[in-house]
Design a protein around this motif. Structure first.
Motif, PDB file in Angstrom:
ATOM      1  N   LEU A 165       2.422  -6.679  -0.225  1.00  0.00           N
ATOM      2  CA  LEU A 165       3.798  -6.196  -0.232  1.00  0.00           C
ATOM      3  C   LEU A 165       3.868  -4.695   0.024  1.00  0.00           C
ATOM      4  CD1 LEU A 165       6.740  -6.980  -0.573  1.00  0.00           C
ATOM      5  CD2 LEU A 165       6.449  -6.775  -3.041  1.00  0.00           C
ATOM      6  N   LYS A 166       2.901  -3.939  -0.481  1.00  0.00           N
ATOM      7  CA  LYS A 166       2.853  -2.492  -0.223  1.00  0.00           C
ATOM      8  C   LYS A 166       2.849  -2.202   1.266  1.00  0.00           C
ATOM      9  CE  LYS A 166      -0.105   0.218  -1.838  1.00  0.00           C
ATOM     10  NZ  LYS A 166      -1.410   0.752  -2.148  1.00  0.00           N
ATOM     11  N   ASN A 167       2.206  -3.065   2.047  1.00  0.00           N
ATOM     12  CA  ASN A 167       2.098  -2.869   3.492  1.00  0.00           C
ATOM     13  C   ASN A 167       3.425  -3.062   4.226  1.00  0.00           C
ATOM     14  OD1 ASN A 167      -0.627  -2.214   3.375  1.00  0.00           O
ATOM     15  ND2 ASN A 167      -1.236  -4.359   3.495  1.00  0.00           N
ATOM     16  N   CYS A 168       4.437  -3.587   3.544  1.00  0.00           N
ATOM     17  CA  CYS A 168       5.755  -3.769   4.159  1.00  0.00           C
ATOM     18  C   CYS A 168       6.538  -2.463   4.230  1.00  0.00           C
ATOM     19  CB  CYS A 168       6.561  -4.805   3.381  1.00  0.00           C
ATOM     20  SG  CYS A 168       5.854  -6.462   3.459  1.00  0.00           S
ATOM     21  N   PHE A 169       6.075  -1.448   3.508  1.00  0.00           N
ATOM     22  CA  PHE A 169       6.751  -0.151   3.491  1.00  0.00           C
ATOM     23  C   PHE A 169       6.090   0.773   4.508  1.00  0.00           C
ATOM     24  CE2 PHE A 169       7.377  -2.056  -0.635  1.00  0.00           C
ATOM     25  CZ  PHE A 169       8.706  -1.808  -0.907  1.00  0.00           C
ATOM     26  N   GLN A 170       6.863   1.699   5.065  1.00  0.00           N
ATOM     27  CA  GLN A 170       6.274   2.695   5.964  1.00  0.00           C
ATOM     28  C   GLN A 170       5.259   3.537   5.216  1.00  0.00           C
ATOM     29  OE1 GLN A 170       9.310   4.955   8.001  1.00  0.00           O
ATOM     30  NE2 GLN A 170      10.271   3.114   8.823  1.00  0.00           N
ATOM     31  N   SER A 171       5.576   3.876   3.972  1.00  0.00           N
ATOM     32  CA  SER A 171       4.600   4.535   3.103  1.00  0.00           C
ATOM     33  C   SER A 171       4.850   4.063   1.676  1.00  0.00           C
ATOM     34  CB  SER A 171       4.720   6.065   3.196  1.00  0.00           C
ATOM     35  OG  SER A 171       5.939   6.508   2.652  1.00  0.00           O
ATOM     36  N   CYS A 172       3.751   3.809   0.974  1.00  0.00           N
ATOM     37  CA  CYS A 172       3.834   3.361  -0.411  1.00  0.00           C
ATOM     38  C   CYS A 172       2.610   3.900  -1.144  1.00  0.00           C
ATOM     39  CB  CYS A 172       3.891   1.840  -0.494  1.00  0.00           C
ATOM     40  SG  CYS A 172       4.086   1.259  -2.195  1.00  0.00           S
ATOM     41  N   GLU A 173       2.842   4.935  -1.921  1.00  0.00           N
ATOM     42  CA  GLU A 173       1.769   5.581  -2.671  1.00  0.00           C
ATOM     43  C   GLU A 173       1.848   5.126  -4.130  1.00  0.00           C
ATOM     44  OE1 GLU A 173       0.601  10.078  -4.145  1.00  0.00           O
ATOM     45  OE2 GLU A 173       2.044   9.829  -2.502  1.00  0.00           O
ATOM     46  N   VAL A 174       0.692   4.862  -4.728  1.00  0.00           N
ATOM     47  CA  VAL A 174       0.627   4.461  -6.123  1.00  0.00           C
ATOM     48  C   VAL A 174      -0.039   5.585  -6.906  1.00  0.00           C
ATOM     49  CG1 VAL A 174      -0.184   2.735  -7.766  1.00  0.00           C
ATOM     50  CG2 VAL A 174       0.447   2.037  -5.449  1.00  0.00           C
ATOM     51  N   ARG A 175       0.663   6.065  -7.946  1.00  0.00           N
ATOM     52  CA  ARG A 175       0.169   7.194  -8.737  1.00  0.00           C
ATOM     53  C   ARG A 175       0.053   6.824 -10.209  1.00  0.00           C
ATOM     54  NH1 ARG A 175       4.263  12.000  -6.824  1.00  0.00           N
ATOM     55  NH2 ARG A 175       3.615  12.092  -4.650  1.00  0.00           N
ATOM     56  N   VAL A 211       5.128   4.710  -6.313  1.00  0.00           N
ATOM     57  CA  VAL A 211       5.083   3.864  -7.501  1.00  0.00           C
ATOM     58  C   VAL A 211       4.287   4.597  -8.563  1.00  0.00           C
ATOM     59  CG1 VAL A 211       4.309   1.647  -8.441  1.00  0.00           C
ATOM     60  CG2 VAL A 211       5.169   1.774  -6.087  1.00  0.00           C
ATOM     61  N   GLU A 212       4.835   4.664  -9.774  1.00  0.00           N
ATOM     62  CA  GLU A 212       4.125   5.310 -10.876  1.00  0.00           C
ATOM     63  C   GLU A 212       3.852   4.287 -11.964  1.00  0.00           C
ATOM     64  OE1 GLU A 212       5.924   9.810 -10.470  1.00  0.00           O
ATOM     65  OE2 GLU A 212       6.805   8.457 -11.963  1.00  0.00           O
ATOM     66  N   SER A 213       2.631   4.321 -12.486  1.00  0.00           N
ATOM     67  CA  SER A 213       2.232   3.419 -13.565  1.00  0.00           C
ATOM     68  C   SER A 213       1.377   4.183 -14.558  1.00  0.00           C
ATOM     69  CB  SER A 213       1.431   2.234 -13.002  1.00  0.00           C
ATOM     70  OG  SER A 213       0.912   1.443 -14.063  1.00  0.00           O
ATOM     71  N   ASP A 214       1.479   3.795 -15.827  1.00  0.00           N
ATOM     72  CA  ASP A 214       0.632   4.425 -16.831  1.00  0.00           C
ATOM     73  C   ASP A 214      -0.695   3.683 -17.012  1.00  0.00           C
ATOM     74  OD1 ASP A 214       1.375   2.194 -18.308  1.00  0.00           O
ATOM     75  OD2 ASP A 214       2.584   3.297 -19.738  1.00  0.00           O
ATOM     76  N   SER A 215      -0.979   2.720 -16.156  1.00  0.00           N
ATOM     77  CA  SER A 215      -2.247   1.996 -16.191  1.00  0.00           C
ATOM     78  C   SER A 215      -3.179   2.529 -15.101  1.00  0.00           C
ATOM     79  CB  SER A 215      -2.024   0.499 -15.999  1.00  0.00           C
ATOM     80  OG  SER A 215      -3.273  -0.155 -15.904  1.00  0.00           O
ATOM     81  N   LEU A 216      -4.110   3.356 -15.498  1.00  0.00           N
ATOM     82  CA  LEU A 216      -5.064   3.932 -14.540  1.00  0.00           C
ATOM     83  C   LEU A 216      -5.888   2.840 -13.870  1.00  0.00           C
ATOM     84  CD1 LEU A 216      -6.363   6.387 -13.215  1.00  0.00           C
ATOM     85  CD2 LEU A 216      -7.876   6.565 -15.204  1.00  0.00           C
ATOM     86  N   ILE A 217      -6.257   1.826 -14.606  1.00  0.00           N
ATOM     87  CA  ILE A 217      -7.054   0.719 -14.045  1.00  0.00           C
ATOM     88  C   ILE A 217      -6.319   0.053 -12.888  1.00  0.00           C
ATOM     89  CG2 ILE A 217      -7.976  -1.589 -14.546  1.00  0.00           C
ATOM     90  CD1 ILE A 217      -8.478  -0.549 -17.419  1.00  0.00           C
ATOM     91  N   LEU A 218      -5.042  -0.228 -13.072  1.00  0.00           N
ATOM     92  CA  LEU A 218      -4.270  -0.887 -12.013  1.00  0.00           C
ATOM     93  C   LEU A 218      -4.014   0.029 -10.833  1.00  0.00           C
ATOM     94  CD1 LEU A 218      -1.750  -3.011 -14.083  1.00  0.00           C
ATOM     95  CD2 LEU A 218      -3.840  -3.750 -12.932  1.00  0.00           C
ATOM     96  N   VAL A 219      -3.771   1.291 -11.099  1.00  0.00           N
ATOM     97  CA  VAL A 219      -3.585   2.247 -10.004  1.00  0.00           C
ATOM     98  C   VAL A 219      -4.848   2.293  -9.150  1.00  0.00           C
ATOM     99  CG1 VAL A 219      -3.289   4.698  -9.448  1.00  0.00           C
ATOM    100  CG2 VAL A 219      -1.827   3.619 -11.173  1.00  0.00           C
ATOM    101  N   GLN A 220      -6.005   2.356  -9.786  1.00  0.00           N
ATOM    102  CA  GLN A 220      -7.273   2.368  -9.043  1.00  0.00           C
ATOM    103  C   GLN A 220      -7.471   1.079  -8.271  1.00  0.00           C
ATOM    104  OE1 GLN A 220      -9.887   3.284 -12.354  1.00  0.00           O
ATOM    105  NE2 GLN A 220      -9.837   5.480 -11.890  1.00  0.00           N
ATOM    106  N   GLU A 221      -7.139  -0.051  -8.875  1.00  0.00           N
ATOM    107  CA  GLU A 221      -7.260  -1.350  -8.185  1.00  0.00           C
ATOM    108  C   GLU A 221      -6.383  -1.379  -6.932  1.00  0.00           C
ATOM    109  OE1 GLU A 221      -8.969  -4.176  -8.475  1.00  0.00           O
ATOM    110  OE2 GLU A 221      -9.876  -4.026 -10.456  1.00  0.00           O
ATOM    111  N   LEU A 222      -5.163  -0.859  -7.041  1.00  0.00           N
ATOM    112  CA  LEU A 222      -4.243  -0.884  -5.906  1.00  0.00           C
ATOM    113  C   LEU A 222      -4.627   0.108  -4.817  1.00  0.00           C
ATOM    114  CD1 LEU A 222      -0.884  -1.346  -7.804  1.00  0.00           C
ATOM    115  CD2 LEU A 222      -2.005  -2.998  -6.303  1.00  0.00           C
ATOM    116  N   GLN A 223      -5.427   1.089  -5.145  1.00  0.00           N
ATOM    117  CA  GLN A 223      -5.894   2.063  -4.159  1.00  0.00           C
ATOM    118  C   GLN A 223      -7.154   1.592  -3.446  1.00  0.00           C
ATOM    119  OE1 GLN A 223      -6.144   5.547  -6.669  1.00  0.00           O
ATOM    120  NE2 GLN A 223      -4.029   6.120  -6.270  1.00  0.00           N
ATOM    121  N   GLU A 224      -7.833   0.598  -3.993  1.00  0.00           N
ATOM    122  CA  GLU A 224      -9.067   0.065  -3.395  1.00  0.00           C
ATOM    123  C   GLU A 224      -8.750  -0.785  -2.174  1.00  0.00           C
ATOM    124  OE1 GLU A 224     -12.403   0.304  -4.109  1.00  0.00           O
ATOM    125  OE2 GLU A 224     -11.862   1.890  -5.500  1.00  0.00           O
TER     126      GLU A 224
END
Length: 145
Positions: free
Chosen positions: A91-101, A60-73
């Motif tokens: 919902l991210k946990n439903c995927f075998q792998s789900c990386e947020v960048r 998943v790619e987003s131009d919001s650094l704040i949200l990317v950091q929140e989703l990585q916490e």
């Protein structure tokens, strides 16, 4: 965001590992008046669509650094969109792998244009293995520049 209509819009692009567009989406969201919330909803809607398609590995790619950091916490979010972040993490946990960048705004131009296109959409427009002309030039530029 369409302030006078109390709504906002999102744009989502699903691509394969080579960058080919598999799906593009323009969706209007109602009763949203906050930029951070609409960006978070864009991520959530993208995950929802991908989960229904049976996709197992996702970036998943987003131009919001704040949200990317929140989703990585791993800790619960204390932000004003904490509930949407919580649902998105689940919902991210439903995927075998789900990386947020995080990507710069210029790398997110096609999704941004799809969001603006939603001004013409009542609820949702979805293009499977296709995309509207509004992003054709952006996609061409990405491939050739």
């Amino acid at each position: 965001m369409f302030q006078n209509q109390h709504s906002a819009s999102i744009g989502v692009i699903l691509r394969d590992c080579k960058g080919k567009v598999l799906m593009s989406v323009s969706k209007r969201e109602h009763e949203v008046n906050n930029a951070i919330r609409i960006k978070m909803l864009a991520i959530l809607r993208g995950l929802q669509l991908s989960a229904h398609l049976g996709i197992h590995h996702l970036i998943v790619e987003s131009d919001s650094l704040i949200l990317v950091q929140e989703l990585q916490e791993s800790e619960p979010s204390m932000s004003m969109v904490g509930n949407v972040i919580k649902d998105t993490k689940k919902l991210k946990n439903c995927f075998q792998s789900c990386e947020v960048r995080h990507v710069g705004r210029i790398c997110n131009e096609a999704a941004h244009r799809l969001a603006r296109f939603a001004w013409n959409v009542n609820d949702i427009s979805l293009w499977w293995e296709s995309f509207p002309n509004v992003i054709a030039q952006v996609l061409w530029n990405e491939r050739h520049l």
